[in-house]
Design a protein around this motif. Structure first.
Motif, PDB file in Angstrom:
ATOM      1  N   PRO A   1      35.967  27.579  -5.525  1.00  0.00           N
ATOM      2  CA  PRO A   1      36.201  27.770  -3.681  1.00  0.00           C
ATOM      3  C   PRO A   1      36.749  29.040  -3.423  1.00  0.00           C
ATOM      4  N   ALA A   2      36.404  29.508  -2.806  1.00  0.00           N
ATOM      5  CA  ALA A   2      36.874  31.002  -2.595  1.00  0.00           C
ATOM      6  C   ALA A   2      38.653  30.958  -2.511  1.00  0.00           C
ATOM      7  N   SER A   3      38.948  29.885  -1.488  1.00  0.00           N
ATOM      8  CA  SER A   3      40.006  29.236  -1.623  1.00  0.00           C
ATOM      9  C   SER A   3      40.857  29.694  -2.729  1.00  0.00           C
ATOM     10  N   TYR A   4      40.442  29.342  -3.876  1.00  0.00           N
ATOM     11  CA  TYR A   4      41.321  28.775  -5.123  1.00  0.00           C
ATOM     12  C   TYR A   4      41.327  30.456  -5.894  1.00  0.00           C
ATOM     13  N   VAL A   5      39.920  31.046  -6.125  1.00  0.00           N
ATOM     14  CA  VAL A   5      40.052  31.801  -6.741  1.00  0.00           C
ATOM     15  C   VAL A   5      41.423  33.304  -6.420  1.00  0.00           C
ATOM     16  N   SER A   6      41.797  33.016  -8.190  1.00  0.00           N
ATOM     17  CA  SER A   6      42.956  34.167  -8.401  1.00  0.00           C
ATOM     18  C   SER A   6      42.417  34.907  -9.504  1.00  0.00           C
ATOM     19  N   VAL A   7      43.171  36.642  -9.498  1.00  0.00           N
ATOM     20  CA  VAL A   7      42.467  36.871 -10.741  1.00  0.00           C
ATOM     21  C   VAL A   7      42.711  35.987 -12.072  1.00  0.00           C
ATOM     22  N   LEU A   8      43.790  35.045 -12.005  1.00  0.00           N
ATOM     23  CA  LEU A   8      43.242  34.263 -13.553  1.00  0.00           C
ATOM     24  C   LEU A   8      42.312  34.039 -13.511  1.00  0.00           C
ATOM     25  N   THR A   9      41.198  33.332 -12.520  1.00  0.00           N
ATOM     26  CA  THR A   9      40.018  32.874 -12.624  1.00  0.00           C
ATOM     27  C   THR A   9      39.442  33.257 -11.164  1.00  0.00           C
ATOM     28  N   VAL A  10      38.355  34.507 -11.889  1.00  0.00           N
ATOM     29  CA  VAL A  10      37.560  35.820 -10.664  1.00  0.00           C
ATOM     30  C   VAL A  10      36.176  34.628 -10.859  1.00  0.00           C
ATOM     31  N   ASP A  11      36.178  34.087  -9.368  1.00  0.00           N
ATOM     32  CA  ASP A  11      34.697  32.927  -9.757  1.00  0.00           C
ATOM     33  C   ASP A  11      33.958  33.362  -8.780  1.00  0.00           C
ATOM     34  N   SER A  12      33.035  34.034  -8.912  1.00  0.00           N
ATOM     35  CA  SER A  12      31.840  33.432  -7.700  1.00  0.00           C
ATOM     36  C   SER A  12      30.596  33.571  -7.749  1.00  0.00           C
ATOM     37  N   ASN A  13      29.150  33.387  -6.747  1.00  0.00           N
ATOM     38  CA  ASN A  13      28.351  33.050  -7.304  1.00  0.00           C
ATOM     39  C   ASN A  13      27.753  34.194  -8.183  1.00  0.00           C
ATOM     40  N   LYS A  14      26.609  34.201  -9.254  1.00  0.00           N
ATOM     41  CA  LYS A  14      26.756  34.911 -10.412  1.00  0.00           C
ATOM     42  C   LYS A  14      25.115  35.496 -10.707  1.00  0.00           C
ATOM     43  N   HIS A  15      25.208  36.985 -10.732  1.00  0.00           N
ATOM     44  CA  HIS A  15      23.302  38.085 -10.522  1.00  0.00           C
ATOM     45  C   HIS A  15      23.608  37.972 -12.483  1.00  0.00           C
ATOM     46  N   PHE A  16      22.936  36.962 -13.493  1.00  0.00           N
ATOM     47  CA  PHE A  16      23.052  37.994 -14.848  1.00  0.00           C
ATOM     48  C   PHE A  16      21.240  38.122 -14.962  1.00  0.00           C
ATOM     49  N   ILE A  17      20.974  39.128 -16.057  1.00  0.00           N
ATOM     50  CA  ILE A  17      20.908  39.475 -16.444  1.00  0.00           C
ATOM     51  C   ILE A  17      20.253  40.842 -17.396  1.00  0.00           C
ATOM     52  N   GLY A  18      19.577  39.641 -18.548  1.00  0.00           N
ATOM     53  CA  GLY A  18      19.791  39.818 -20.455  1.00  0.00           C
ATOM     54  C   GLY A  18      18.563  40.769 -20.687  1.00  0.00           C
ATOM     55  N   LEU A  19      18.655  41.169 -21.811  1.00  0.00           N
ATOM     56  CA  LEU A  19      18.143  42.102 -22.418  1.00  0.00           C
ATOM     57  C   LEU A  19      17.676  42.045 -23.513  1.00  0.00           C
ATOM     58  N   GLY A  20      16.903  41.786 -24.514  1.00  0.00           N
ATOM     59  CA  GLY A  20      16.942  41.991 -26.282  1.00  0.00           C
ATOM     60  C   GLY A  20      15.445  42.313 -27.082  1.00  0.00           C
ATOM     61  N   ALA A  21      15.338  42.054 -28.512  1.00  0.00           N
ATOM     62  CA  ALA A  21      14.213  42.741 -29.053  1.00  0.00           C
ATOM     63  C   ALA A  21      15.287  42.025 -30.714  1.00  0.00           C
ATOM     64  N   ASN A  22      14.224  41.429 -30.862  1.00  0.00           N
ATOM     65  CA  ASN A  22      14.331  41.020 -32.456  1.00  0.00           C
ATOM     66  C   ASN A  22      13.088  41.318 -33.082  1.00  0.00           C
ATOM     67  N   TYR A  23      13.701  41.770 -34.818  1.00  0.00           N
ATOM     68  CA  TYR A  23      13.258  41.907 -35.997  1.00  0.00           C
ATOM     69  C   TYR A  23      12.664  41.410 -36.891  1.00  0.00           C
ATOM     70  N   ILE A  24      11.911  41.069 -37.635  1.00  0.00           N
ATOM     71  CA  ILE A  24      11.900  40.037 -38.961  1.00  0.00           C
ATOM     72  C   ILE A  24      11.709  41.297 -40.385  1.00  0.00           C
ATOM     73  N   VAL A  25      12.112  41.012 -41.565  1.00  0.00           N
ATOM     74  CA  VAL A  25      12.299  41.421 -42.299  1.00  0.00           C
ATOM     75  C   VAL A  25      12.431  40.656 -43.466  1.00  0.00           C
ATOM     76  N   GLY A  26      10.716  40.441 -44.225  1.00  0.00           N
ATOM     77  CA  GLY A  26      10.959  39.329 -44.656  1.00  0.00           C
ATOM     78  C   GLY A  26      11.710  37.622 -44.274  1.00  0.00           C
ATOM     79  N   THR A  27      12.722  37.605 -45.687  1.00  0.00           N
ATOM     80  CA  THR A  27      13.153  36.108 -44.906  1.00  0.00           C
ATOM     81  C   THR A  27      14.490  36.687 -44.399  1.00  0.00           C
ATOM     82  N   TRP A  28      14.618  37.729 -43.642  1.00  0.00           N
ATOM     83  CA  TRP A  28      15.714  38.033 -42.955  1.00  0.00           C
ATOM     84  C   TRP A  28      15.553  38.761 -41.452  1.00  0.00           C
TER      85      TRP A  28
END
Length: 446
Positions: free
Chosen positions: A361-388
């Motif tokens: 809750p906002a009342s208990y937020v401090s620099v020790l645990t800065v938490d609020s509603n979050k928007h998360f965007i992720g990107l990535g790529a994957n490549y296969i070479v033989g058994t790797w």
């Protein structure tokens, strides 16, 4: 007096749970899909995503190695207890590399076992020891955490897979915070620097057991359902504190006897569920929900073990008693949508988006645990070479700004020698925060 610091610090890294203290993602591939990897989990990192996914690895043995760089930026403009706006302070910690290593072994076409070590996705911080935020926290920069996991998965049928793990969360906490040494026998101005006590806590907990179970079911050749349940864990350990007594003449000649206290709190259970759809052979799309039951995280208890302040003028001796720190967290919810598209047989790309509600809750937020509603965007790529198989991922998390008014602030100044809760609240102000993530991973099949 040393002991109450324990309260402020326990918010540090502790377990592999996500939520208010951690991001909800568990690994680099999970970052790529922003957490939408429950029904579609099929690699060694399934140990932390959904253990049923290990059953896909029944063709042989695998070794998985990954690392993700994580940095949390924080800018905090404090309103002190007198209503004055203070200079903005920023997190000076440059970030941390979060490692993951896992292996799986196919016993036969039905049974797969695995094990590994990972670290929760937590943001560490370092501020000026004398900064305006010092009563909440100065540093967690030297803290470490790891989760050791062993698991197994079984193919009940070609459509149904189940799995389970046993886990142990190991934590090393190293934190600095400023306590107030204002005694009950005298009147002190709030935040009087003459009563500041710079305190450092070092605590290691080697055994905080937990477990998880998971299931995946192919209800259609192109649709898979998945779910997992993470059990709660109890953190309980004795730590060592070092305290510099205040410069006030009240403490002239005083000394601290004893340097141990037990800190206890509970990390909540987590439920994850997802549906993966393969509309065409080249495309996987998943929608997932994660619920973290932080509402059971009401407080943190610190019990000193024979800690005294001796030779205090006009008093003689203080005994430091038990302290209960209110947390009053809420359950948090993360909704994720992500997927991957195969450009060729060897190369695929992925992306995801998640919205996660705040546990604190906002009342208990401090620099020790800065938490609020979050928007998360992720990107990535994957490549296969033989058994790797190689992968790269990146992510950006934006936390909505938190503005804590003086009337809303509920994080008290720690005043362990008063023997009563402080009526000075130290977390009012404006909080701005974001995360940057970047990771690499590799899997070798044998």
């Amino acid at each position: 007096m040393n002991r109450s610091l324990f309260a402020a610090i326990l918010l540090a890294p502790v377990a592999a749970h996500a939520g208010g203290m951690f991001l909800h993602v568990k690994d680099g591939h999970d970052v790529e899909r922003a957490g939408a990897l429950v029904a579609g989990s099929d690699e060694s990192d399934s140990l932390w995503l959904n253990p049923a996914g290990l059953a896909h690895l029944n063709h042989g043995n695998t070794l998985y190695v990954g690392a993700t760089y994580l940095n949390q930026a924080v800018d905090y403009t404090r309103i002190d207890s007198g209503g004055n706006q203070m200079p903005t302070v920023s997190n000076g910690y440059p970030g941390i590399a979060i490692p993951t290593i896992a292996a799986s072994f196919a016993i036969n076409e039905k049974l797969v076992i695995g094990g590994g070590v990972t670290t929760p996705y937590l943001g560490l911080h370092r501020y000026d020891v004398n900064g305006t935020q010092r009563y909440a926290s100065a540093s967690l920069a030297e803290s470490l955490a790891a989760t050791v996991t062993f698991g197994a998965a079984y193919n009940i049928s070609p459509k149904l897979r189940v799995g389970a793990t046993l886990q142990d969360a190991i934590t090393k906490l190293d934190s600095r915070v400023t306590l107030s040494g204002c005694p009950g026998q005298t009147v002190c101005a709030p935040e009087d620097p003459e009563f500041d006590a710079d305190t450092r806590l070092q605590q290691t907990d080697l055994f905080a057991p937990s477990a998880s179970v998971g299931i995946q079911y192919d209800i259609h050749p192109r649709v898979t359902l998945g779910a997992s349940v993470q059990a709660p864990s109890r953190v309980s350990a004795t730590g060592k504190l070092q305290t510099r007594l205040p410069s006030s003449g009240f403490y002239e000649g005083a000394t601290v006897k004893g340097d141990k206290a037990r800190m206890e709190f509970t990390m909540p259970p987590i439920i994850r569920a997802g549906v993966q759809w393969n509309p065409i052979d080249q495309l996987k799309v998943e929608a997932a929900l994660e619920i973290e039951f932080w509402s059971m995280h009401d407080d943190i208890t610190i019990t000193p073990e024979n800690v005294f302040i001796e030779n205090v003028a006009g008093v003689g001796e203080y005994k430091v008693g038990k302290t209960v720190i209110p947390r009053n967290y809420n359950n948090s919810y993360a909704i994720s949508v992500g997927g991957e598209y195969s450009l060729t047989r060897a190369l695929s790309v992925g992306a995801g988006y998640a919205y996660e509600t705040s546990a604190a809750p906002a009342s208990y937020v401090s620099v020790l645990t800065v938490d609020s509603n979050k928007h998360f965007i992720g990107l990535g790529a994957n490549y296969i070479v033989g058994t790797w198989a190689f992968g790269a991922s990146g992510g950006y998390v934006h936390l909505t700004n938190v503005d804590v008014t003086m009337d809303e602030a509920k994080v008290p100044q720690l005043t362990p020698v008063r023997g009563q809760p402080s009526e000075v609240y130290i977390n009012a102000g404006d909080y701005k925060s974001s995360y940057i993530l970047a990771g690499l991973r590799a899997t070798k099949s044998f």
